[in-house]
Design an enzyme around this catalytic site. Structure first.
Site, PDB file in Angstrom:
ATOM      1  N   SER A 129       0.848  -1.191   0.000  1.00 45.39           N
ATOM      2  CA  SER A 129       0.000   0.000   0.000  1.00 45.39           C
ATOM      3  C   SER A 129       0.886   1.245   0.000  1.00 45.39           C
ATOM      4  CB  SER A 129      -0.940  -0.039   1.216  1.00 45.39           C
ATOM      5  OG  SER A 129      -1.874   1.016   1.158  1.00 45.39           O
ATOM      6  N   THR A 130       0.787   2.072   1.036  1.00 44.34           N
ATOM      7  CA  THR A 130       1.557   3.321   1.067  1.00 44.34           C
ATOM      8  C   THR A 130       3.051   3.046   0.933  1.00 44.34           C
ATOM      9  OG1 THR A 130      -0.098   4.223   2.581  1.00 44.34           O
ATOM     10  CG2 THR A 130       1.967   5.437   2.369  1.00 44.34           C
ATOM     11  N   HIS A 146      -2.615  -1.046  -3.345  1.00 43.69           N
ATOM     12  CA  HIS A 146      -3.749  -0.153  -3.095  1.00 43.69           C
ATOM     13  C   HIS A 146      -3.540   1.118  -3.907  1.00 43.69           C
ATOM     14  CE1 HIS A 146      -4.293  -2.154   1.115  1.00 43.69           C
ATOM     15  NE2 HIS A 146      -4.792  -2.889   0.145  1.00 43.69           N
ATOM     16  N   MET A 183      -0.213   0.825   5.417  1.00 47.29           N
ATOM     17  CA  MET A 183      -0.914   1.042   6.682  1.00 47.29           C
ATOM     18  C   MET A 183      -2.056   0.041   6.833  1.00 47.29           C
ATOM     19  SD  MET A 183      -2.748   4.505   8.053  1.00 47.29           S
ATOM     20  CE  MET A 183      -3.510   4.587   9.678  1.00 47.29           C
ATOM     21  N   ASP A 207      -4.385  -5.202   6.034  1.00 52.50           N
ATOM     22  CA  ASP A 207      -4.756  -5.952   4.835  1.00 52.50           C
ATOM     23  C   ASP A 207      -3.593  -6.848   4.407  1.00 52.50           C
ATOM     24  OD1 ASP A 207      -6.373  -6.756   2.729  1.00 52.50           O
ATOM     25  OD2 ASP A 207      -5.592  -5.223   1.382  1.00 52.50           O
TER      26      ASP A 207
END
Length: 342
Positions: A166-167, A192, A285, A288
């Site tokens: 993600s991030t 993401h 973050m 998931d």
């Protein structure tokens, strides 16, 4: 409390965004400006520097990218891009990420007020993610660390690599995928990312990688030398098809507040690939992917989490480690070698 500063040339956006963000009790907007020049003047006099800056790209006097470069040089600050231009020009969004932005929110040109109000929870999560991210000097060229492996002698048959992130993941994926040889095992990826951005992201990687990188389409075969990236706003699963593995692209509900979800991918990998899988949970973050990574480990697959030092946000990997899902904990620079190891 997370203190936020907004830079957007639309007074409506500044006003609505402030109201929406402050619906989250842990977020306070401490100021706003209609363009970066005003922002630099105000921020230069402020006693409380913001924890996160929400930045538009297309603005008068100074564009968002120029401001981003200036602020990262003089006062590095987590910056969340919120712009309709990010959807129209994914290359511009990619430049923003390369210059240090920690995330992208694509806002529509119509129905903007409703979009912002409907996205209160999502925007709050984006701000929280940005606030705890570690800013790093972006890598202009991959390190290509290979631990002395001879790429010409690597066996890649019957193995599937699954990656969730993600991030901070876009830059991490560039470093990893550009380090891999053309005969790498088949790779499936959930990053993401906003809808409509994944195709341009995949195309950009395809241009700079030895392997083929593409946005996944329903029925695509997972094969040696190819990486498939889940399309934004769609889930991706791995299923068997005769002697082959293919991906299924579906809508379905949000999982862990995400679509695509890493857990959806990882659970399918555990079920259908099992011991022939190797899965990596990278920077991001939340949680998931942690449950899915544990399922892969229980199914006999190899599981790896990124270490804290090299993660932009050590949320998803930490959760996996705490659940006992990660067989190994590796630095980002060691991931390409681990992908290729037997």
């Amino acid at each position: 409390m997370i203190y936020v500063y907004i830079i957007d040339d639309s007074a409506v956006v500044r006003s609505v965004l402030k109201q929406v963000l402050e619906m989250n009790s842990d977020i306070k907007v401490i100021g706003s400006s209609p363009d970066p020049v005003f922002a630099l003047e105000k921020l230069g006099k402020t006693e409380r520097w913001p924890d996160v800056i929400v930045l538009d790209i297309e603005m008068p006097r100074m564009d968002g990218i120029s401001f981003l470069k200036k602020i990262m040089h003089s006062h590095p600050t987590p910056i969340l891009i919120c712009s309709s231009l990010a959807e129209e020009s994914s290359e511009t969004a990619w430049i923003a990420l390369k210059e240090g932005a920690v995330g992208i929110v694509t806002k529509p040109k119509i129905g903007l007020k409703d979009f912002l109000e409907d996205s209160a929870v999502y925007l709050g999560e984006c701000i929280r993610s940005a606030s705890i991210s570690k800013l790093k000097h972006q890598i202009s060229a991959p390190s290509r660390k290979t631990n002395g492996l001879d790429f010409t002698k690597i066996a890649t048959t019957d193995r599937i690599v699954a990656i969730g992130t993600s991030t901070g993941g876009t830059i991490a994926l560039e470093e990893i995928l550009t380090s891999l040889p053309a005969n790498s095992p088949g790779i499936v990826i959930v990053q993401h990312m906003p809808e409509k951005f994944t195709e341009a992201f995949a195309n950009r990687l395809d241009n700079i990688c030895k392997i083929s990188v593409k946005e996944a389409k329903d029925g695509d075969r997972i094969q040696e030398g190819t990486a498939l990236i889940a399309p934004g706003n769609k889930h991706m699963e791995v299923v068997g098809s005769g002697a082959q593995f293919i991906v299924r692209i579906t809508d379905g509900p949000l999982v862990n507040r995400h679509r695509p979800s890493v857990d959806v991918l990882f659970h399918s990998v555990a079920k259908h690939v099992g011991r022939n899988a190797k899965a990596f949970l990278l920077t991001g973050m939340g949680a998931d992917g942690a449950a899915g990574l544990l399922e892969i480990r229980k199914a006999g697959g190899r599981t790896i989490a990124q270490d804290e030092a090299s993660s932009v946000v050590f949320g998803m990997p930490r959760e996996a480690i705490e659940r006992g899902a990660a067989e190994k904990i590796l630095s980002l620079e060691d991931v390409p070698s681990e992908i290729l190891a037997g």
